[in-house]
Write a protein that holds these residues in place. Structure first.
Motif, mmCIF file in Angstrom:
data_model
loop_
_atom_site.group_PDB
_atom_site.id
_atom_site.type_symbol
_atom_site.label_atom_id
_atom_site.label_comp_id
_atom_site.label_asym_id
_atom_site.label_seq_id
_atom_site.Cartn_x
_atom_site.Cartn_y
_atom_site.Cartn_z
ATOM 1 N N GLU A 21 0.832 -1.213 0.000
ATOM 2 C CA GLU A 21 0.000 0.000 0.000
ATOM 3 C C GLU A 21 0.862 1.257 0.000
ATOM 4 O OE1 GLU A 21 -2.722 -0.792 -0.783
ATOM 5 O OE2 GLU A 21 -3.585 -2.429 0.367
ATOM 6 N N ALA A 22 2.005 1.197 0.670
ATOM 7 C CA ALA A 22 2.927 2.340 0.621
ATOM 8 C C ALA A 22 3.397 2.576 -0.813
ATOM 9 C CB ALA A 22 4.129 2.079 1.536
ATOM 10 N N ARG A 23 3.688 1.488 -1.518
ATOM 11 C CA ARG A 23 4.125 1.604 -2.917
ATOM 12 C C ARG A 23 3.014 2.193 -3.783
ATOM 13 N NH1 ARG A 23 5.944 -3.095 -3.267
ATOM 14 N NH2 ARG A 23 4.051 -4.193 -3.922
ATOM 15 N N HIS A 24 1.785 1.746 -3.556
ATOM 16 C CA HIS A 24 0.670 2.260 -4.355
ATOM 17 C C HIS A 24 0.459 3.756 -4.113
ATOM 18 C CE1 HIS A 24 -1.137 -2.087 -4.186
ATOM 19 N NE2 HIS A 24 0.005 -2.014 -4.858
ATOM 20 N N ALA A 25 0.511 4.171 -2.854
ATOM 21 C CA ALA A 25 0.360 5.594 -2.545
ATOM 22 C C ALA A 25 1.477 6.400 -3.201
ATOM 23 C CB ALA A 25 0.351 5.807 -1.033
ATOM 24 N N GLU A 26 2.687 5.880 -3.155
ATOM 25 C CA GLU A 26 3.827 6.548 -3.798
ATOM 26 C C GLU A 26 3.582 6.726 -5.299
ATOM 27 O OE1 GLU A 26 8.172 5.157 -5.497
ATOM 28 O OE2 GLU A 26 7.204 3.961 -3.938
ATOM 29 N N ILE A 27 3.069 5.680 -5.949
ATOM 30 C CA ILE A 27 2.876 5.694 -7.395
ATOM 31 C C ILE A 27 1.768 6.671 -7.792
ATOM 32 C CG2 ILE A 27 2.033 4.301 -9.329
ATOM 33 C CD1 ILE A 27 3.509 1.921 -7.962
ATOM 34 N N TYR A 28 0.636 6.613 -7.100
ATOM 35 C CA TYR A 28 -0.452 7.524 -7.444
ATOM 36 C C TYR A 28 -0.070 8.979 -7.161
ATOM 37 C CZ TYR A 28 -3.736 3.714 -8.311
ATOM 38 O OH TYR A 28 -4.382 2.617 -8.838
ATOM 39 N N ALA A 29 0.670 9.200 -6.081
ATOM 40 C CA ALA A 29 1.116 10.561 -5.786
ATOM 41 C C ALA A 29 2.043 11.069 -6.885
ATOM 42 C CB ALA A 29 1.825 10.602 -4.428
ATOM 43 N N ARG A 30 2.936 10.219 -7.350
ATOM 44 C CA ARG A 30 3.868 10.640 -8.411
ATOM 45 C C ARG A 30 3.118 10.937 -9.712
ATOM 46 N NH1 ARG A 30 9.483 7.539 -10.314
ATOM 47 N NH2 ARG A 30 9.980 9.007 -12.008
ATOM 48 N N PHE A 31 2.149 10.094 -10.040
ATOM 49 C CA PHE A 31 1.358 10.315 -11.255
ATOM 50 C C PHE A 31 0.639 11.659 -11.190
ATOM 51 C CE2 PHE A 31 -2.680 9.757 -13.644
ATOM 52 C CZ PHE A 31 -2.154 9.528 -14.906
ATOM 53 N N LEU A 32 0.018 11.959 -10.066
ATOM 54 C CA LEU A 32 -0.711 13.211 -9.915
ATOM 55 C C LEU A 32 0.225 14.407 -9.910
ATOM 56 C CD1 LEU A 32 -3.310 11.987 -7.287
ATOM 57 C CD2 LEU A 32 -3.868 12.896 -9.548
ATOM 58 N N HIS A 33 1.351 14.286 -9.240
ATOM 59 C CA HIS A 33 2.297 15.401 -9.174
ATOM 60 C C HIS A 33 2.953 15.675 -10.529
ATOM 61 C CE1 HIS A 33 2.055 15.189 -4.774
ATOM 62 N NE2 HIS A 33 2.726 16.321 -4.742
ATOM 63 N N GLU A 34 3.482 14.615 -11.151
ATOM 64 C CA GLU A 34 4.320 14.793 -12.337
ATOM 65 C C GLU A 34 3.539 14.827 -13.647
ATOM 66 O OE1 GLU A 34 7.455 11.925 -12.481
ATOM 67 O OE2 GLU A 34 8.248 12.457 -10.490
ATOM 68 N N LYS A 35 2.411 14.119 -13.716
ATOM 69 C CA LYS A 35 1.721 13.966 -14.998
ATOM 70 C C LYS A 35 0.418 14.761 -15.093
ATOM 71 C CE LYS A 35 4.871 11.058 -16.371
ATOM 72 N NZ LYS A 35 5.853 11.420 -17.433
ATOM 73 N N ILE A 36 -0.257 14.964 -13.986
ATOM 74 C CA ILE A 36 -1.528 15.683 -13.998
ATOM 75 C C ILE A 36 -1.363 17.098 -13.454
ATOM 76 C CG2 ILE A 36 -3.953 15.646 -13.298
ATOM 77 C CD1 ILE A 36 -3.129 13.370 -15.156
ATOM 78 N N GLY A 37 -0.622 17.242 -12.372
ATOM 79 C CA GLY A 37 -0.390 18.570 -11.799
ATOM 80 C C GLY A 37 -1.575 19.120 -11.044
ATOM 81 N N MET A 38 -2.395 18.241 -10.477
ATOM 82 C CA MET A 38 -3.596 18.690 -9.758
ATOM 83 C C MET A 38 -4.055 17.571 -8.834
ATOM 84 S SD MET A 38 -7.319 19.653 -11.395
ATOM 85 C CE MET A 38 -6.678 21.084 -12.282
ATOM 86 N N LEU A 39 -4.516 17.954 -7.635
ATOM 87 C CA LEU A 39 -5.075 16.995 -6.693
ATOM 88 C C LEU A 39 -6.414 17.479 -6.163
ATOM 89 C CD1 LEU A 39 -1.799 16.418 -6.310
ATOM 90 C CD2 LEU A 39 -2.598 15.200 -4.286
ATOM 91 N N TYR A 40 -7.245 16.513 -5.776
ATOM 92 C CA TYR A 40 -8.494 16.797 -5.078
ATOM 93 C C TYR A 40 -8.392 16.255 -3.653
ATOM 94 C CZ TYR A 40 -11.652 18.651 -8.659
ATOM 95 O OH TYR A 40 -12.273 19.474 -9.582
ATOM 96 N N PRO A 41 -9.034 16.911 -2.699
ATOM 97 C CA PRO A 41 -9.039 16.375 -1.323
ATOM 98 C C PRO A 41 -9.851 15.090 -1.243
ATOM 99 C CG PRO A 41 -10.487 18.283 -1.490
ATOM 100 C CD PRO A 41 -9.767 18.187 -2.807
ATOM 101 N N VAL A 42 -9.698 14.380 -0.144
ATOM 102 C CA VAL A 42 -10.413 13.124 0.042
ATOM 103 C C VAL A 42 -11.919 13.384 0.078
ATOM 104 C CG1 VAL A 42 -10.234 13.257 2.572
ATOM 105 C CG2 VAL A 42 -10.547 11.033 1.456
ATOM 106 N N ASN A 43 -12.650 12.525 -0.613
ATOM 107 C CA ASN A 43 -14.106 12.627 -0.639
ATOM 108 C C ASN A 43 -14.670 12.357 0.752
ATOM 109 O OD1 ASN A 43 -16.739 10.815 -0.925
ATOM 110 N ND2 ASN A 43 -16.751 12.328 -2.572
ATOM 111 N N ASP A 44 -15.721 13.092 1.122
ATOM 112 C CA ASP A 44 -16.284 12.972 2.466
ATOM 113 C C ASP A 44 -16.726 11.546 2.785
ATOM 114 O OD1 ASP A 44 -15.864 15.653 2.889
ATOM 115 O OD2 ASP A 44 -17.930 16.250 2.470
ATOM 116 N N ASN A 45 -17.347 10.871 1.824
ATOM 117 C CA ASN A 45 -17.843 9.521 2.088
ATOM 118 C C ASN A 45 -16.708 8.521 2.269
ATOM 119 O OD1 ASN A 45 -20.578 10.219 2.002
ATOM 120 N ND2 ASN A 45 -20.623 10.080 -0.215
ATOM 121 N N LEU A 46 -15.661 8.658 1.466
ATOM 122 C CA LEU A 46 -14.494 7.790 1.647
ATOM 123 C C LEU A 46 -13.857 8.038 3.007
ATOM 124 C CD1 LEU A 46 -12.354 5.786 0.756
ATOM 125 C CD2 LEU A 46 -11.211 7.652 -0.480
ATOM 126 N N GLN A 47 -13.722 9.299 3.384
ATOM 127 C CA GLN A 47 -13.142 9.627 4.682
ATOM 128 C C GLN A 47 -14.016 9.085 5.817
ATOM 129 O OE1 GLN A 47 -12.279 13.797 5.209
ATOM 130 N NE2 GLN A 47 -11.004 13.436 7.003
#
Length: 370
Positions: free
Chosen positions: A139-165
């Motif tokens: 799970e640490a690896r998955h979080a690392e990968i998705y964070a890198r994709f959003l940072h380097e390739k998309i350049g935008m993040l959304y906060p955690v959805n209320d229902n997921l939280q």
């Protein structure tokens, strides 16, 4: 650029604290344990991989069309707003939707990491602690990968959805040791697997396809772990205890279903919330997507022994009861095979490139001699 700078609407507090409950359990029984679970633990060790190396991060991604999403799949398609959008606006909308989807994947993976660590702490059996430790690393690896994709390739993040939280909070606050399994391994992981799979199978973009396929290969093991552990344990519970777990599943499934609309994205485009919710509910692609998202959860819930009348009625209400007869083992085997096939294709391409490079050097050498 910091993560805070990339959030569309930043979280009010960058740190979310969930009070810990329940006991930390140690086992002094170091016998071999359950054969099936130890085999899964061995597989978890064998299948560790490095996201910086296995994924080809040099692949380009157009942030305004990251997944190749067709117009018809967009929530606003066919509404009075769609005709007013320029091509640039549509690209921006695709960027926001991808950011929203992958941001929820990212937040969910961090939640999975924390829940897996909680299982290591609270589960009474040592063989389960062993496997949960490998999952925490996954799970640490998955979080690392998705964070890198959003940072380097998309350049935008959304906060955690209320229902997921909300579901994460409910899972972590419960003092019973089986609840992180039920909340994370069965509900959140099961829903994530289906969401990843639909995007993996529909995108024609190589980088997100790689990311989703390789993450899903790990997640298939995690769901198998939850099934093994809970199936054995729930056979020992009485009717009242099973009913409590079923109530948790029912509430969690409704929360997860409502999480999937992406209303936050449309609100950021100036569309009133009520109207955004209506557009989402009318979108036929969302209906299909929502149904497929339960393709992993329903058969898993049935398999572990939570199949009372109230739970079945909830699935009738959601239109997903028939998914209880799905072959979950076949779905998981397909997830494994798709990831392996991507590896084979990539290795074949690399080998072809190496052969061509050697042949070119040999040809240049021969020409020099001539």
């Amino acid at each position: 650029m910091s993560t805070h700078d990339l959030y569309v609407n930043g979280p009010q507090d960058p740190l979310w604290e969930v009070p810990a409950s329940g006991a930390a359990r140690f086992s002094w029984d170091y016998d071999d344990g359950r054969e099936r679970l130890l085999a899964l633990y061995q597989k978890g060790k064998d299948k560790q991989w490095d996201g910086a190396k296995r994924i080809d991060w040099d692949l380009d991604v157009d942030p305004y069309d990251p997944l190749g999403t067709p117009d018809e799949a967009m929530t606003l398609y066919g509404t009075r707003y769609w005709s007013k959008l320029t091509d640039k606006d549509k690209g921006e909308l695709r960027k926001h939707y991808t950011s929203w989807q992958f941001s929820q994947f990212l937040h969910g993976e961090q939640g999975a990491m924390v829940c897996a660590a909680r299982i290591v702490e609270s589960v009474p059996d040592l063989d389960a602690k062993f496997y949960s430790a490998t999952q925490t690393m996954d799970e640490a690896r998955h979080a690392e990968i998705y964070a890198r994709f959003l940072h380097e390739k998309i350049g935008m993040l959304y906060p955690v959805n209320d229902n997921l939280q909300g579901l994460l909070g409910d899972t972590l606050r419960d003092s019973r040791w089986d609840m992180p399994y039920l909340g994370m391994q069965v509900l959140i992981e099961g829903l994530a697997l289906a969401a990843f799979g639909m995007l993996r199978d529909t995108t024609d973009k190589p980088l997100p396809k790689q990311i989703l396929a390789y993450v899903m290969q790990d997640e298939a093991r995690h769901v198998a772990f939850g099934r093994m552990a809970l199936r054995d344990y729930y056979k020992q519970l009485n009717d009242a205890e099973l009913r409590e777990r079923e109530d948790f599943v029912i509430e969690g499934c409704y929360l997860m279903r409502d999480r999937l609309r992406g209303v936050e994205v449309l609100e950021n485009f100036g569309i009133p919330k009520a109207e955004a919710e209506r557009f989402s509910e009318q979108n036929e692609f969302l209906h299909l997507f929502r149904k497929l998202l339960f393709s992993r959860i329903v058969p898993c819930v049935k398999d572990i022994g939570l199949w009372g009348k109230r739970l079945q009625q909830a699935y009738v209400d959601m239109g997903v009861l028939e998914l209880g007869d799905s072959n979950l083992d076949l779905l998981m085997a397909e997830d494994e095979e798709i990831a392996e096939e991507l590896d084979r294709e990539r290795f074949a391409q690399e080998e072809t490139a190496r052969v061509a490079e050697v042949e070119e050097v040999i040809a240049e050498g021969a020409a020099g001699k001539g």
